[in-house]
Design a protein around this motif. Sequence first.
Motif, PDB file in Angstrom:
ATOM      1  N   ASP A 177     -55.152  49.710 -33.600  1.00  0.00           N
ATOM      2  CA  ASP A 177     -55.547  48.411 -34.139  1.00  0.00           C
ATOM      3  C   ASP A 177     -56.455  47.659 -33.168  1.00  0.00           C
ATOM      4  O   ASP A 177     -57.392  46.968 -33.584  1.00  0.00           O
ATOM      5  N   ALA A 178     -56.188  47.786 -31.871  1.00  0.00           N
ATOM      6  CA  ALA A 178     -57.042  47.130 -30.876  1.00  0.00           C
ATOM      7  C   ALA A 178     -58.449  47.720 -30.901  1.00  0.00           C
ATOM      8  O   ALA A 178     -59.444  46.991 -30.784  1.00  0.00           O
ATOM      9  N   LEU A 179     -58.545  49.025 -31.081  1.00  0.00           N
ATOM     10  CA  LEU A 179     -59.854  49.663 -31.172  1.00  0.00           C
ATOM     11  C   LEU A 179     -60.598  49.210 -32.417  1.00  0.00           C
ATOM     12  O   LEU A 179     -61.824  49.058 -32.405  1.00  0.00           O
ATOM     13  N   TYR A 180     -59.873  48.955 -33.487  1.00  0.00           N
ATOM     14  CA  TYR A 180     -60.533  48.490 -34.706  1.00  0.00           C
ATOM     15  C   TYR A 180     -61.102  47.081 -34.524  1.00  0.00           C
ATOM     16  O   TYR A 180     -62.183  46.763 -35.025  1.00  0.00           O
ATOM     17  N   GLU A 181     -60.375  46.229 -33.825  1.00  0.00           N
ATOM     18  CA  GLU A 181     -60.895  44.892 -33.550  1.00  0.00           C
ATOM     19  C   GLU A 181     -62.241  44.984 -32.818  1.00  0.00           C
ATOM     20  O   GLU A 181     -63.180  44.240 -33.112  1.00  0.00           O
ATOM     21  N   ARG A 191     -56.640  43.086 -25.203  1.00  0.00           N
ATOM     22  CA  ARG A 191     -55.592  43.693 -26.028  1.00  0.00           C
ATOM     23  C   ARG A 191     -55.640  45.214 -25.923  1.00  0.00           C
ATOM     24  O   ARG A 191     -54.601  45.869 -25.824  1.00  0.00           O
ATOM     25  N   LEU A 192     -56.845  45.799 -25.940  1.00  0.00           N
ATOM     26  CA  LEU A 192     -56.946  47.250 -25.791  1.00  0.00           C
ATOM     27  C   LEU A 192     -56.369  47.692 -24.454  1.00  0.00           C
ATOM     28  O   LEU A 192     -55.588  48.651 -24.384  1.00  0.00           O
ATOM     29  N   PHE A 193     -56.741  46.983 -23.385  1.00  0.00           N
ATOM     30  CA  PHE A 193     -56.222  47.338 -22.070  1.00  0.00           C
ATOM     31  C   PHE A 193     -54.702  47.190 -22.021  1.00  0.00           C
ATOM     32  O   PHE A 193     -53.996  48.063 -21.503  1.00  0.00           O
TER      33      PHE A 193
END
Length: 229
Positions: A107-111, A212-214
């Motif tokens: 989900d973070a990658l999609y953002e 968020r990804l990190f």
Amino acid sequence: MASTKSPARRDSKQLRAVPNRTASYTRFKSPMQRLEEGQDGGSAPITLPPPPFEHETLVQGLEWWLDAHMGLASGLAWLDQLLDGGATGAFAATVRGLAAQAEGVRDALYELYCDAADERLRDWTATGAPFEVQVRGSYAWCASVVTLLGAITNGLRSEGGPDWSAAKALFRDVERKYARPSQALKEALNALQLATNNPTEPLRNLPQDLGRLFMESMALQGALTARFA
């Protein structure tokens, strides 16, 4: 027209109908179409990534991102099916928790995919750019996590149980592929000098999305290390 990006997180698995945006809406141009609500009143989940942007010129160079997202989303759906197919016990619950964390990375990658529609990030998605390297690496690492969890789940469903030696080897591959936060990417973010408090800034949430990804990636890698290192 001011950007209307909601602070609520978009769901990379669910699609809903959204109103058309005017040409002045620069946050992104319809990166995905959303399905109507399911019969139970909730959103009907899907495993496919969003279809291309409204204008093909906005997605040129990002086809690899769509392919990577499709691969990861499909892998997580496969893992869910395995877990629902008879895996029981304490370790099955642990795998479910790790799978949920992997979904958080997805989900973070999609953002960030949505952020990439902004023309200021065009150079960021060029081959070899810190952002492109981080995203590609994150997808490859998370896919290896799904492979590890799938192998364990298949073992949990068999009479002999998981092959822990094989699982350790798969974990070493996960550890090798882990995409650590890039200092070069942090410097590139600072160079943008974004007005994050400005509600009309289309990229005002980019620092939060990267963070968020990190955060999600570090939490998942830490949980895996605690179990398999």
